[in-house]
Scaffold this motif. Structure first.
Motif, mmCIF file in Angstrom:
data_model
loop_
_atom_site.group_PDB
_atom_site.id
_atom_site.type_symbol
_atom_site.label_atom_id
_atom_site.label_comp_id
_atom_site.label_asym_id
_atom_site.label_seq_id
_atom_site.Cartn_x
_atom_site.Cartn_y
_atom_site.Cartn_z
ATOM 1 N N PHE A 49 0.848 -1.187 0.000
ATOM 2 C CA PHE A 49 0.000 0.000 0.000
ATOM 3 C C PHE A 49 0.888 1.242 0.000
ATOM 4 C CE2 PHE A 49 -2.278 -3.518 1.737
ATOM 5 C CZ PHE A 49 -3.529 -3.426 1.139
ATOM 6 N N ASP A 50 0.636 2.137 -0.955
ATOM 7 C CA ASP A 50 1.492 3.307 -1.159
ATOM 8 C C ASP A 50 0.748 4.596 -0.823
ATOM 9 O OD1 ASP A 50 4.143 4.266 -2.761
ATOM 10 O OD2 ASP A 50 2.467 5.611 -3.174
ATOM 11 N N THR A 51 1.358 5.409 0.034
ATOM 12 C CA THR A 51 0.779 6.683 0.429
ATOM 13 C C THR A 51 1.876 7.744 0.478
ATOM 14 O OG1 THR A 51 -0.561 7.789 2.134
ATOM 15 C CG2 THR A 51 1.016 6.127 2.899
ATOM 16 N N ALA A 52 1.568 8.923 0.994
ATOM 17 C CA ALA A 52 2.545 10.006 1.169
ATOM 18 C C ALA A 52 1.968 11.025 2.132
ATOM 19 C CB ALA A 52 2.867 10.679 -0.171
ATOM 20 N N ASP A 53 2.849 11.746 2.810
ATOM 21 C CA ASP A 53 2.362 12.721 3.789
ATOM 22 C C ASP A 53 1.609 13.876 3.143
ATOM 23 O OD1 ASP A 53 4.550 14.046 2.671
ATOM 24 O OD2 ASP A 53 5.615 14.311 4.572
ATOM 25 N N MET A 54 1.871 14.162 1.869
ATOM 26 C CA MET A 54 1.215 15.294 1.215
ATOM 27 C C MET A 54 -0.177 14.971 0.684
ATOM 28 S SD MET A 54 2.586 15.731 -2.701
ATOM 29 C CE MET A 54 1.047 16.523 -3.114
ATOM 30 N N TYR A 55 -0.528 13.704 0.568
ATOM 31 C CA TYR A 55 -1.828 13.340 0.018
ATOM 32 C C TYR A 55 -2.929 13.720 1.002
ATOM 33 C CZ TYR A 55 0.910 10.326 -3.149
ATOM 34 O OH TYR A 55 1.811 9.828 -4.068
ATOM 35 N N GLY A 56 -3.714 14.700 0.625
ATOM 36 C CA GLY A 56 -4.772 15.166 1.516
ATOM 37 C C GLY A 56 -4.244 15.856 2.750
ATOM 38 N N GLN A 57 -3.020 16.401 2.651
ATOM 39 C CA GLN A 57 -2.403 17.067 3.809
ATOM 40 C C GLN A 57 -2.381 16.164 5.034
ATOM 41 O OE1 GLN A 57 -0.761 19.570 2.754
ATOM 42 N NE2 GLN A 57 -1.819 21.473 3.185
ATOM 43 N N GLY A 58 -1.996 14.914 4.838
ATOM 44 C CA GLY A 58 -1.927 13.956 5.934
ATOM 45 C C GLY A 58 -3.145 13.059 6.053
ATOM 46 N N ALA A 59 -4.239 13.417 5.392
ATOM 47 C CA ALA A 59 -5.477 12.643 5.515
ATOM 48 C C ALA A 59 -5.317 11.217 4.991
ATOM 49 C CB ALA A 59 -6.609 13.346 4.768
ATOM 50 N N ASN A 60 -4.508 11.042 3.945
ATOM 51 C CA ASN A 60 -4.344 9.707 3.379
ATOM 52 C C ASN A 60 -3.619 8.784 4.344
ATOM 53 O OD1 ASN A 60 -2.889 7.799 0.931
ATOM 54 N ND2 ASN A 60 -5.029 8.380 0.711
ATOM 55 N N GLU A 61 -2.589 9.313 5.010
ATOM 56 C CA GLU A 61 -1.898 8.486 6.005
ATOM 57 C C GLU A 61 -2.822 8.156 7.175
ATOM 58 O OE1 GLU A 61 2.847 9.381 5.557
ATOM 59 O OE2 GLU A 61 1.698 10.723 6.860
ATOM 60 N N ARG A 62 -3.671 9.086 7.569
ATOM 61 C CA ARG A 62 -4.612 8.787 8.653
ATOM 62 C C ARG A 62 -5.600 7.698 8.225
ATOM 63 N NH1 ARG A 62 -3.898 14.384 9.626
ATOM 64 N NH2 ARG A 62 -5.596 14.950 8.204
ATOM 65 N N LEU A 63 -6.023 7.743 6.965
ATOM 66 C CA LEU A 63 -6.905 6.697 6.436
ATOM 67 C C LEU A 63 -6.210 5.337 6.491
ATOM 68 C CD1 LEU A 63 -9.451 5.775 4.784
ATOM 69 C CD2 LEU A 63 -8.102 6.266 2.732
ATOM 70 N N ILE A 64 -4.961 5.297 6.042
ATOM 71 C CA ILE A 64 -4.213 4.043 6.076
ATOM 72 C C ILE A 64 -4.007 3.585 7.519
ATOM 73 C CG2 ILE A 64 -2.056 2.888 5.436
ATOM 74 C CD1 ILE A 64 -3.918 3.652 3.092
ATOM 75 N N GLY A 65 -3.797 4.534 8.420
ATOM 76 C CA GLY A 65 -3.654 4.185 9.830
ATOM 77 C C GLY A 65 -4.898 3.517 10.386
ATOM 78 N N GLU A 66 -6.057 4.051 10.038
ATOM 79 C CA GLU A 66 -7.312 3.447 10.496
ATOM 80 C C GLU A 66 -7.480 2.055 9.902
ATOM 81 O OE1 GLU A 66 -12.088 4.555 10.649
ATOM 82 O OE2 GLU A 66 -10.616 6.093 10.072
ATOM 83 N N PHE A 67 -7.112 1.907 8.643
ATOM 84 C CA PHE A 67 -7.150 0.605 7.972
ATOM 85 C C PHE A 67 -6.222 -0.383 8.676
ATOM 86 C CE2 PHE A 67 -4.395 -1.425 4.584
ATOM 87 C CZ PHE A 67 -5.171 -2.562 4.394
ATOM 88 N N LEU A 68 -5.009 0.052 8.999
ATOM 89 C CA LEU A 68 -4.039 -0.827 9.649
ATOM 90 C C LEU A 68 -4.507 -1.291 11.027
ATOM 91 C CD1 LEU A 68 -0.599 0.877 8.854
ATOM 92 C CD2 LEU A 68 -1.494 -1.262 7.917
ATOM 93 N N SER A 69 -5.297 -0.467 11.694
ATOM 94 C CA SER A 69 -5.742 -0.816 13.047
ATOM 95 C C SER A 69 -6.622 -2.059 13.061
ATOM 96 C CB SER A 69 -6.494 0.362 13.677
ATOM 97 O OG SER A 69 -7.743 0.582 13.028
ATOM 98 N N ASN A 70 -7.156 -2.441 11.899
ATOM 99 C CA ASN A 70 -8.013 -3.623 11.803
ATOM 100 C C ASN A 70 -7.348 -4.759 11.032
ATOM 101 O OD1 ASN A 70 -10.344 -2.515 13.156
ATOM 102 N ND2 ASN A 70 -10.625 -1.225 11.356
ATOM 103 N N GLN A 71 -6.036 -4.638 10.804
ATOM 104 C CA GLN A 71 -5.306 -5.643 10.039
ATOM 105 C C GLN A 71 -4.096 -6.128 10.829
ATOM 106 O OE1 GLN A 71 -6.173 -6.886 7.041
ATOM 107 N NE2 GLN A 71 -7.924 -5.503 6.738
ATOM 108 N N SER A 72 -3.497 -7.211 10.359
ATOM 109 C CA SER A 72 -2.242 -7.695 10.934
ATOM 110 C C SER A 72 -1.114 -6.891 10.300
ATOM 111 C CB SER A 72 -2.065 -9.189 10.643
ATOM 112 O OG SER A 72 -0.777 -9.622 11.050
ATOM 113 N N ARG A 73 -0.534 -5.986 11.075
ATOM 114 C CA ARG A 73 0.479 -5.076 10.530
ATOM 115 C C ARG A 73 1.641 -5.811 9.875
ATOM 116 N NH1 ARG A 73 3.446 -2.721 8.055
ATOM 117 N NH2 ARG A 73 4.563 -0.760 8.445
#
Length: 329
Positions: A49-73
């Protein structure tokens, strides 16, 4: 075609998921729907899964973070990028910062947004012309020693910059746009990656949807769709490029696959160390893109596709002139 390849020390499916469009650039987004798509992607076999800090001004990383919280990291491979500091409110103004101090500042913020203790692959999003690349990579090496990042990557850099960085520390991956419409990596970068054992990650392998055959001028002109500002999607350029794409219909029919799968399979067939990260927010295309791993193209078909999308036939550049200035050749 091999379906898996090494990336950042891990063996992964060669098709990953580019997550940028889940936060901005392609119109409105539905947070819950995007989470559902991310969770579904794991069920289908996605691991990268590919993201970046600039995508959505951090919103994309927060989305991925929420996704990771329900997965096996430990089962997932997360790549992020730093170095593009955008103006207030997500405006178009931006500053490229590769200073050692900012490398660390950016990483700590990304880790907090992602809710994880480490990032598997950390990219320099754009090279800072005012900071020696040796300084940037040196700071990343320190973070790697601390166990905060795995592989070190570079995005949209020249072969010279890549070689200089690689001399400081082995570069795990180079990320650059690569598709039937954008073959610039063939001008030395793919050869250098092969020689050094560096993985290559191609973004926009469907040229931002242009190669899917699903776009038209009305689609691109919708509010919030950044493609309307890209030369390749403007006016006569778009018409010319869509005509090129339409000619793929018969081949796709013969291969019992979609136009998108043709485009993705062509990129994957170029070198076994190439990974791709097409983006989507729809489950239908999520499956379609992943199954491009099963599309086998003959040598004749590969040559025909290359000739059909000869550089001289493609209308318009990848980005406007101002944005191209930040991309090394």
């Amino acid at each position: 075609m091999d379906k898996i390849a090494l990336l950042g020390g891990k063996t992964l499916p060669r098709v990953g998921l580019g997550c940028m469009g889940m936060s901005e650039f392609y119109g409105d987004n539905d947070h819950k729907h995007n989470l559902d798509v991310l969770n579904r992607s794991v069920e289908l076999g996605y691991r990268h899964f590919d993201t970046a800090d600039m995508y959505g001004q951090g919103a994309n990383e927060r989305l991925i973070g929420e996704f990771l919280s329900n997965q096996s990291r430990k089962d997932l491979f997360i790549a992020s990028k730093f170095g593009i500091r955008r103006g207030p409110g997500g405006g178009l103004s931006r500053v490229i910062d590769g200073s050692a101090a900012y490398v660390k500042e950016a990483l700590y913020r990304s880790l907090e947004r992602l809710g994880t203790g480490y990032i598997d692959l950390y990219y320099v999003h754009r090279r800072d012309p005012n900071t020696p690349i040796e300084e940037t990579i040196g700071a990343m090496v320190e973070l790697k020693k601390e166990g905060l990042i795995g592989g070190i990557g570079l995005s949209e850099v020249s072969v010279d910059t890549y070689q200089t960085a690689h001399n400081v520390h082995p570069i795990a991956a180079i990320q650059t746009e690569y598709s039937l419409l954008s073959k610039e990596p063939e001008n030395g970068m793919l050869q250098a990656c092969k020689e050094n054992g560096t993985a290559f990650v191609g973004y926009s392998p469907m040229s931002r949807g242009l190669l899917t055959g699903q776009l038209n001028a009305s689609t691109v002109s919708q509010n919030g769709d950044a493609r309307q500002f890209l030369p390749r999607f403007s006016g006569e350029n778009l018409d010319a490029n869509l005509t090129l794409v339409e000619a793929l219909t018969e081949l796709a029919k013969d291969k019992s696959c979609s136009l998108a799968q043709l485009a993705l399979a062509w990129v994957l067939a170029q070198e076994e160390f190439i990974h791709i990260i097409p983006g989507t927010r729809r489950e239908k295309y999520l499956l379609d893109n992943f199954n491009s791993l099963n599309v086998e193209l003959t040598a004749a078909e590969l040559l025909w596709l290359r000739a059909h999308f000869d550089e001289g036939k493609v209308a318009g550049s990848r980005y406007p002139e101002a944005a191209m200035a930040g991309i090394e050749n």
